[in-house]
Design an enzyme around this catalytic site. Structure first.
Site, PDB file in Angstrom:
ATOM      1  N   LYS A 193       0.619  -1.207  -0.013  1.00  0.00           N
ATOM      2  CA  LYS A 193       0.097  -0.015   0.024  1.00  0.00           C
ATOM      3  C   LYS A 193       0.850   1.278   0.092  1.00  0.00           C
ATOM      4  O   LYS A 193       0.263   2.270  -0.285  1.00  0.00           O
ATOM      5  CB  LYS A 193      -1.096   0.120   1.038  1.00  0.00           C
ATOM      6  CG  LYS A 193      -2.056  -1.004   0.958  1.00  0.00           C
ATOM      7  CD  LYS A 193      -3.402  -0.794   2.139  1.00  0.00           C
ATOM      8  CE  LYS A 193      -4.338  -1.815   1.692  1.00  0.00           C
ATOM      9  NZ  LYS A 193      -5.135  -1.886   2.823  1.00  0.00           N
ATOM     10  N   HIS A 243      -5.431 -11.902  -0.140  1.00  0.00           N
ATOM     11  CA  HIS A 243      -6.702 -11.554  -0.436  1.00  0.00           C
ATOM     12  C   HIS A 243      -7.485 -12.556  -1.517  1.00  0.00           C
ATOM     13  O   HIS A 243      -8.342 -12.356  -2.267  1.00  0.00           O
ATOM     14  CB  HIS A 243      -6.914 -10.148  -1.349  1.00  0.00           C
ATOM     15  CG  HIS A 243      -6.713  -8.958  -0.505  1.00  0.00           C
ATOM     16  ND1 HIS A 243      -7.509  -8.737   0.393  1.00  0.00           N
ATOM     17  CD2 HIS A 243      -5.615  -8.135  -0.030  1.00  0.00           C
ATOM     18  CE1 HIS A 243      -7.491  -7.402   1.198  1.00  0.00           C
ATOM     19  NE2 HIS A 243      -5.876  -7.375   0.792  1.00  0.00           N
TER      20      HIS A 243
END
Ligand SMILES: [Fe+2]
Length: 344
Positions: A193, A243
């Protein structure tokens, strides 16, 4: 392999030559000094890895040398072995009260000398590795803090994730090296991120399709960041696949079932649980029991049913609640976070 360096301090010349000879024959690099002051000077200049010192010496004796070395940079970490005459009990007591734990009594056998020196060096290396690992972990946490500052997470997110996943892995009976890989994975899972635009990370409105596309790439960005760091390699599958979903609907590769590394299947359960139970700029947190029911309802779709089973066991043992209570976000932290967001 580089030779370990030993500083031998002894005022008896014949003894000094004998010690040097034994150690050099065994492959050590030896420096010698005949009194404390000279030894201290050598220590300052060359930082030997171990000091072997006589106690009774004219001028600065062994005990004084020990204390002086402790005050120098790196001194406390350097193993210190005393040579003492047999029966010199007061020397031994004096040394013990200072925290010295190794003595070799004269006359010395080469076997005893080498065993002691090697054992002390091994121990000090182990300690150094431990310290390095701790320092490494702290730097990773700081790095993870960099993501948290940009994302809507609070600092406690990573700590809770780490604690939840550790509880689950222990329930699964995973061995220590695997626990460590999982810990690194928990700390670094969202490291990618750092490459995502702040405007996306902190957006209060729902993300557009393109923004979602970018957001999802944090898994690949993260894997790219750590792939060349050998020490972090075990965390890579977690960073890349946290994920993925059990039914194949996740990202980045749409892996299914057992194709997803087990560590990633584990982390995805607790990552989702923590996200559900934390406030977000665009929604309030779910209560823990609601979030727990939600996790259960997604067994076999989003999550590996086996991992949900393990999560249920940890929940029923009260471990999840305990972690939540211990690592609750504090109000000040939230305020600080909102303030930081406002700046972007
Ligand atoms: Fe993530």
């Amino acid at each position: 392999m580089e030779k370990a360096s030993v500083l031998v301090v002894e005022d008896d010349h014949a003894m000094l030559v004998a010690l040097k000879d034994i150690l050099e024959t065994a492959g050590f690099q030896v420096r010698t000094a005949t009194h404390g002051e000279a030894a201290l000077e050598l220590f300052r200049k060359e930082r030997p890895e171990l000091i072997l010192s006589d106690i009774a010496m004219p001028g600065m004796d062994g005990i004084m040398l020990y204390e002086a070395v402790r005050d120098l940079p790196g001194g406390k970490e350097t193993p210190f072995v005393f040579l003492t005459a047999r029966g010199a009990r007061e020397d031994v007591f004096a040394g013990r009260s200072l925290g010295v734990d190794d003595y070799i009594t004269k006359p010395i056998s080469s076997h005893e000398l080498l065993t002691t020196v090697r054992a002390r060096l091994r121990r000090s290396n182990e300690l150094m590795v431990e310290q390095l690992k701790t320092a490494y972990k702290l730097s990773l946490l700081m790095l993870a803090g960099g993501i948290e500052a940009r994302d809507q997470y609070t600092h406690k997110h990573v700590m809770r994730l780490n604690a939840y996943s550790n509880a689950m892995a222990k329930e699964l009976g995973w061995p220590e090296p695997r626990l460590e890989a999982l810990e690194f994975g928990a700390i670094l899972h969202d490291i990618g991120k750092l490459d995502i635009r702040t405007s996306i990370l902190t957006k209060r409105e729902p993300l557009s399709a393109d923004e979602w596309k970018e957001m999802r790439r944090h898994t690949e960005y993260g894997a790219f960041m750590i792939k060349r760091i050998e020490y972090l390699a075990p965390a890579l599958p977690i960073v890349l696949y946290h994920h993925e979903a059990w039914d194949g609907s996740g990202y980045p590769e749409g892996l299914k079932g057992d194709e997803i590394p087990e560590e990633a299947r584990l982390l995805s359960v607790v990552d989702s649980f923590d996200a559900m139970t934390s406030d977000r700029p665009y929604r309030l947190a779910l209560g823990p029991s609601r979030a727990y029911e939600e996790i259960k309802s997604r067994a076999g779709t989003q999550f590996d049913p086996k991992m949900v089973e393990v999560f249920i066991r940890c929940w029923e043992q009260g471990r999840i609640r305990k972690i939540m209570d211990e690592l609750r976000d504090d109000v000040e932290e939230k305020v600080a976070l909102v303030g930081a967001r406002e700046l972007h």
